[in-house]
Structure formats: structure tokens, C-alpha cells
Scaffold this active site. Structure first.
Site, PDB file in Angstrom:
ATOM      1  N   LYS A  65       0.819  -1.193   0.000  1.00  0.00           N
ATOM      2  CA  LYS A  65       0.000   0.000   0.000  1.00  0.00           C
ATOM      3  C   LYS A  65       0.863   1.257   0.000  1.00  0.00           C
ATOM      4  O   LYS A  65       0.385   2.327  -0.348  1.00  0.00           O
ATOM      5  CB  LYS A  65      -0.861   0.076   1.274  1.00  0.00           C
ATOM      6  CG  LYS A  65      -1.804  -1.020   1.522  1.00  0.00           C
ATOM      7  CD  LYS A  65      -2.539  -0.696   2.878  1.00  0.00           C
ATOM      8  CE  LYS A  65      -3.136  -1.896   3.475  1.00  0.00           C
ATOM      9  NZ  LYS A  65      -3.722  -1.608   4.817  1.00  0.00           N
ATOM     10  N   GLU A  72       8.018   1.957  -6.297  1.00  0.00           N
ATOM     11  CA  GLU A  72       8.055   1.596  -4.862  1.00  0.00           C
ATOM     12  C   GLU A  72       8.189   2.872  -4.038  1.00  0.00           C
ATOM     13  O   GLU A  72       8.758   3.859  -4.504  1.00  0.00           O
ATOM     14  CB  GLU A  72       9.274   0.707  -4.585  1.00  0.00           C
ATOM     15  CG  GLU A  72       8.959  -0.757  -4.351  1.00  0.00           C
ATOM     16  CD  GLU A  72       8.237  -1.044  -3.033  1.00  0.00           C
ATOM     17  OE1 GLU A  72       7.629  -0.126  -2.432  1.00  0.00           O
ATOM     18  OE2 GLU A  72       8.282  -2.195  -2.596  1.00  0.00           O
ATOM     19  N   ASP A  73       7.698   2.836  -2.818  1.00  0.00           N
ATOM     20  CA  ASP A  73       7.864   3.995  -1.946  1.00  0.00           C
ATOM     21  C   ASP A  73       9.232   3.978  -1.274  1.00  0.00           C
ATOM     22  O   ASP A  73       9.870   5.012  -1.132  1.00  0.00           O
ATOM     23  CB  ASP A  73       6.747   4.081  -0.898  1.00  0.00           C
ATOM     24  CG  ASP A  73       6.551   2.777  -0.156  1.00  0.00           C
ATOM     25  OD1 ASP A  73       6.638   1.710  -0.787  1.00  0.00           O
ATOM     26  OD2 ASP A  73       6.314   2.811   1.056  1.00  0.00           O
ATOM     27  N   ASP A 131      14.210  -0.855   1.578  1.00  0.00           N
ATOM     28  CA  ASP A 131      14.814  -0.951   2.903  1.00  0.00           C
ATOM     29  C   ASP A 131      15.778  -2.154   2.858  1.00  0.00           C
ATOM     30  O   ASP A 131      16.899  -2.016   2.364  1.00  0.00           O
ATOM     31  CB  ASP A 131      13.653  -1.130   3.895  1.00  0.00           C
ATOM     32  CG  ASP A 131      14.017  -0.842   5.331  1.00  0.00           C
ATOM     33  OD1 ASP A 131      15.202  -0.661   5.613  1.00  0.00           O
ATOM     34  OD2 ASP A 131      13.123  -0.814   6.184  1.00  0.00           O
ATOM     35  N   LYS A 150      17.021   3.439   1.305  1.00  0.00           N
ATOM     36  CA  LYS A 150      17.707   3.415   2.599  1.00  0.00           C
ATOM     37  C   LYS A 150      18.808   2.351   2.529  1.00  0.00           C
ATOM     38  O   LYS A 150      18.636   1.228   3.013  1.00  0.00           O
ATOM     39  CB  LYS A 150      16.687   3.078   3.688  1.00  0.00           C
ATOM     40  CG  LYS A 150      17.048   3.552   5.072  1.00  0.00           C
ATOM     41  CD  LYS A 150      16.157   2.889   6.097  1.00  0.00           C
ATOM     42  CE  LYS A 150      14.998   3.727   6.522  1.00  0.00           C
ATOM     43  NZ  LYS A 150      14.223   3.072   7.610  1.00  0.00           N
ATOM     44  N   PHE A 178      13.438   5.754  11.108  1.00  0.00           N
ATOM     45  CA  PHE A 178      12.115   5.200  10.823  1.00  0.00           C
ATOM     46  C   PHE A 178      11.199   6.286  10.294  1.00  0.00           C
ATOM     47  O   PHE A 178      10.771   7.165  11.033  1.00  0.00           O
ATOM     48  CB  PHE A 178      11.505   4.515  12.050  1.00  0.00           C
ATOM     49  CG  PHE A 178      10.331   3.665  11.651  1.00  0.00           C
ATOM     50  CD1 PHE A 178      10.551   2.414  11.094  1.00  0.00           C
ATOM     51  CD2 PHE A 178       9.047   4.133  11.761  1.00  0.00           C
ATOM     52  CE1 PHE A 178       9.476   1.628  10.671  1.00  0.00           C
ATOM     53  CE2 PHE A 178       7.965   3.359  11.334  1.00  0.00           C
ATOM     54  CZ  PHE A 178       8.176   2.112  10.800  1.00  0.00           C
ATOM     55  N   VAL A 179      10.933   6.220   8.987  1.00  0.00           N
ATOM     56  CA  VAL A 179      10.168   7.284   8.336  1.00  0.00           C
ATOM     57  C   VAL A 179       8.718   6.877   8.086  1.00  0.00           C
ATOM     58  O   VAL A 179       8.424   5.710   7.832  1.00  0.00           O
ATOM     59  CB  VAL A 179      10.826   7.721   7.008  1.00  0.00           C
ATOM     60  CG1 VAL A 179      12.088   8.517   7.272  1.00  0.00           C
ATOM     61  CG2 VAL A 179      11.124   6.536   6.099  1.00  0.00           C
ATOM     62  N   ASP A 203       3.885   3.919   6.452  1.00  0.00           N
ATOM     63  CA  ASP A 203       3.100   3.760   7.681  1.00  0.00           C
ATOM     64  C   ASP A 203       3.909   3.252   8.868  1.00  0.00           C
ATOM     65  O   ASP A 203       5.009   2.732   8.722  1.00  0.00           O
ATOM     66  CB  ASP A 203       1.976   2.747   7.440  1.00  0.00           C
ATOM     67  CG  ASP A 203       2.507   1.310   7.372  1.00  0.00           C
ATOM     68  OD1 ASP A 203       3.444   1.075   6.586  1.00  0.00           O
ATOM     69  OD2 ASP A 203       2.022   0.445   8.130  1.00  0.00           O
ATOM     70  N   ARG A 231      -0.058   7.347   6.971  1.00  0.00           N
ATOM     71  CA  ARG A 231       0.098   7.315   5.508  1.00  0.00           C
ATOM     72  C   ARG A 231      -0.381   8.610   4.860  1.00  0.00           C
ATOM     73  O   ARG A 231       0.047   8.966   3.768  1.00  0.00           O
ATOM     74  CB  ARG A 231      -0.696   6.152   4.903  1.00  0.00           C
ATOM     75  CG  ARG A 231      -0.185   4.773   5.288  1.00  0.00           C
ATOM     76  CD  ARG A 231      -0.822   3.734   4.375  1.00  0.00           C
ATOM     77  NE  ARG A 231      -0.721   2.375   4.883  1.00  0.00           N
ATOM     78  CZ  ARG A 231       0.267   1.530   4.630  1.00  0.00           C
ATOM     79  NH1 ARG A 231       1.285   1.913   3.885  1.00  0.00           N
ATOM     80  NH2 ARG A 231       0.266   0.300   5.120  1.00  0.00           N
TER      81      ARG A 231
HETATM   82  C1  PRP Z   1       7.130  -1.504   3.002  1.00  0.00           C
HETATM   83  C2  PRP Z   1       7.400  -0.545   1.865  1.00  0.00           C
HETATM   84  C3  PRP Z   1       8.145  -1.388   0.861  1.00  0.00           C
HETATM   85  C4  PRP Z   1       8.856  -2.390   1.725  1.00  0.00           C
HETATM   86  C5  PRP Z   1      10.305  -2.068   1.814  1.00  0.00           C
HETATM   87  O1  PRP Z   1       5.988  -2.223   2.680  1.00  0.00           O
HETATM   88  O2  PRP Z   1       6.197  -0.033   1.343  1.00  0.00           O
HETATM   89  O3  PRP Z   1       7.269  -2.032  -0.022  1.00  0.00           O
HETATM   90  O4  PRP Z   1       8.267  -2.335   3.033  1.00  0.00           O
HETATM   91  O5  PRP Z   1      10.953  -2.891   2.720  1.00  0.00           O
HETATM   92  P1  PRP Z   1      12.038  -3.963   2.325  1.00  0.00           P
HETATM   93  O6  PRP Z   1      12.970  -3.349   1.333  1.00  0.00           O
HETATM   94  O7  PRP Z   1      12.707  -4.250   3.646  1.00  0.00           O
HETATM   95  O8  PRP Z   1      11.349  -5.176   1.792  1.00  0.00           O
HETATM   96  P2  PRP Z   1       5.162  -3.089   3.709  1.00  0.00           P
HETATM   97  O9  PRP Z   1       5.532  -4.525   3.503  1.00  0.00           O
HETATM   98  O10 PRP Z   1       5.297  -2.498   5.083  1.00  0.00           O
HETATM   99  O11 PRP Z   1       3.673  -2.946   3.216  1.00  0.00           O
HETATM  100  P3  PRP Z   1       2.848  -1.594   2.919  1.00  0.00           P
HETATM  101  O12 PRP Z   1       3.431  -1.004   1.652  1.00  0.00           O
HETATM  102  O13 PRP Z   1       1.456  -2.084   2.748  1.00  0.00           O
HETATM  103  O14 PRP Z   1       3.015  -0.669   4.103  1.00  0.00           O
END
Ligand code: PRP
Length: 179
Positions: free
Chosen positions: A42, A98-99, A102, A130, A151-152, A158, A164
Site C-alpha cells: 500500500k 516503490e515507496d 529498505d 535506505k 524510521f520514516v 506507515d 500514511r
Molecule cells: C514496506 C514498503 C516497501 C517495503 C520495503 O511495505 O512499502 O514495499 O516495506 O521494505 P524492504 O525493502 O525491507 O522489503 P510493507 O511490507 O510495510 O507494506 P505496505 O506497503 O502495505 O506498508
């Protein structure tokens, strides 16, 4: 909500300026092609809407939902596909939006999943990168901002599905997630 934010890391104005730049870059790189933007839900929701509007070329959109995080701030390391794309991506030019990258686990899973559909090309565009947290070797072709290991939240990102709707990227006060 604002009292739980320690500081604004990237302002709404800075986000919008950088997205306009990325959109013009993509428009140049994909001129004459009809790419498909694939967003990973999301977190990407606000970036997705702004990014597709900032890229003034003929395109199509699709969405996937992939989740790696349980509740809290740490990745569980386990990736679950919750929603697949609906377009046929074979022979298409795919731009994954992608947002944040990580650990890179979500993106690695996403890229492998989409490459199995035999797109003509596949590039990655992330708003935030990151690199300090990376555990798998993956990088984006287009990066909005490289950020420190904080932690952003906000602008789609979120904590426990909150924050969000903030229009900027902020750093959450540690006491919020250390409770
Ligand atoms: C978050 C974010 C990325 C992912 C990055 O999604 O939106 O998609 O984590 O992390 P990573 O590089 O360690 O895999 P999340 O799984 O929290 O779901 P969301 O987008 O629904 O918040």
C-alpha cells in the site's frame, strides 16, 4: 498526529519538485514507448498517483500488493503476495514504482515475480532508498531520495497502518514504536 513526528525529513514541496524531475526523466527515457507502471501497495499509493501524473507520456497502470512487515518496525523477512497484477505484461516495458527500498526483500520478490511474466524491459523507480538497511543485492534505476537509517512515515509510508496521509516524509518519535 503531528505531536508523534520528531521532524520533517522531506517536505511536501521537496517531494513534489523531485517527482516532477523524475517524471520528466522517465518521459524522456520512455519516449515512443507505452510503459506499464506497476505500483507495490500500500505504501506506494501517494507516490504512484503523483508519479504517473508527472510523466506526460502514454502509459498504463497496474498494482500489486506484497507485504514483508508484520506489525512494528522490523521486517519479518517473509514476503507474501497479496494481490497480483491484472494486465498481461509479456513484451511490455514495466516500470516498478516503490515507496521505499529498505532490506530490498520486497523488491527482490517483486522483480522476480514480474520477470517471470517476460516483460520487454523492467526498471525500478523508488521514491526513497535506505541503503544502510540492505540485506539483498538490489538497487533502483531511478531514486528520488537516499535517506539515513531512520524510521520514516508519511506520504504513503506507515507505522501500524497509521501516518500514511501525511503529505511529507517525517521521522517518527522513537517512543511511539518503543511503547
Ligand atoms: C514496506 C514498503 C516497501 C517495503 C520495503 O511495505 O512499502 O514495499 O516495506 O521494505 P524492504 O525493502 O525491507 O522489503 P510493507 O511490507 O510495510 O507494506 P505496505 O506497503 O502495505 O506498508
Amino acid at each position: 498526529m503531528m505531536q508523534e513526528i520528531e521532524k520533517v525529513l522531506i517536505s511536501e514541496e521537496a517531494l513534489q519538485k523531485r517527482i516532477q524531475e523524475l517524471g520528466m526523466e522517465l518521459a524522456r527515457d520512455y519516449e515512443g514507448k507505452t510503459p506499464v507502471f506497476v505500483g507495490v501497495l500500500k505504501g506506494v499509493i501517494l507516490f504512484f498517483g503523483d508519479m504517473i501524473r508527472a510523466t506526460p507520456i502514454r502509459s498504463q497502470i497496474d498494482l500489486m500488493a506484497v507485504s514483508s512487515y508484520g506489525a512494528g518496525t522490523e521486517s519479518s523477512g517473509k514476503i507474501v503476495l497479496k494481490k497480483d497484477v491484472s494486465l498481461n505484461l509479456e513484451g511490455r516495458h514495466v516500470i516498478v514504482l516503490e515507496d521505499i527500498i529498505d532490506t530490498g526483500l520486497t523488491l527482490k520478490f517483486t522483480v522476480e515475480h514480474l520477470k517471470a511474466m517476460h516483460p520487454a524491459s523492467l526498471k525500478i523507480c523508488t521514491l526513497l532508498d535506505k541503503p544502510a538497511r540492505r540485506t539483498v543485492d538490489i538497487s533502483a534505476d531511478y531514486v528520488g531520495f537516499t535517506i539515513p537509517n531512520e524510521f520514516v512515515v508519511g506520504y504513503g509510508l506507515d507505522y501500524n497502518d497509521y501516518y500514511r496521509n501525511l503529505p511529507f516524509i517525517g521521522v517518527l518519535k522513537p517512543e511511539v514504536y518503543e511503547k
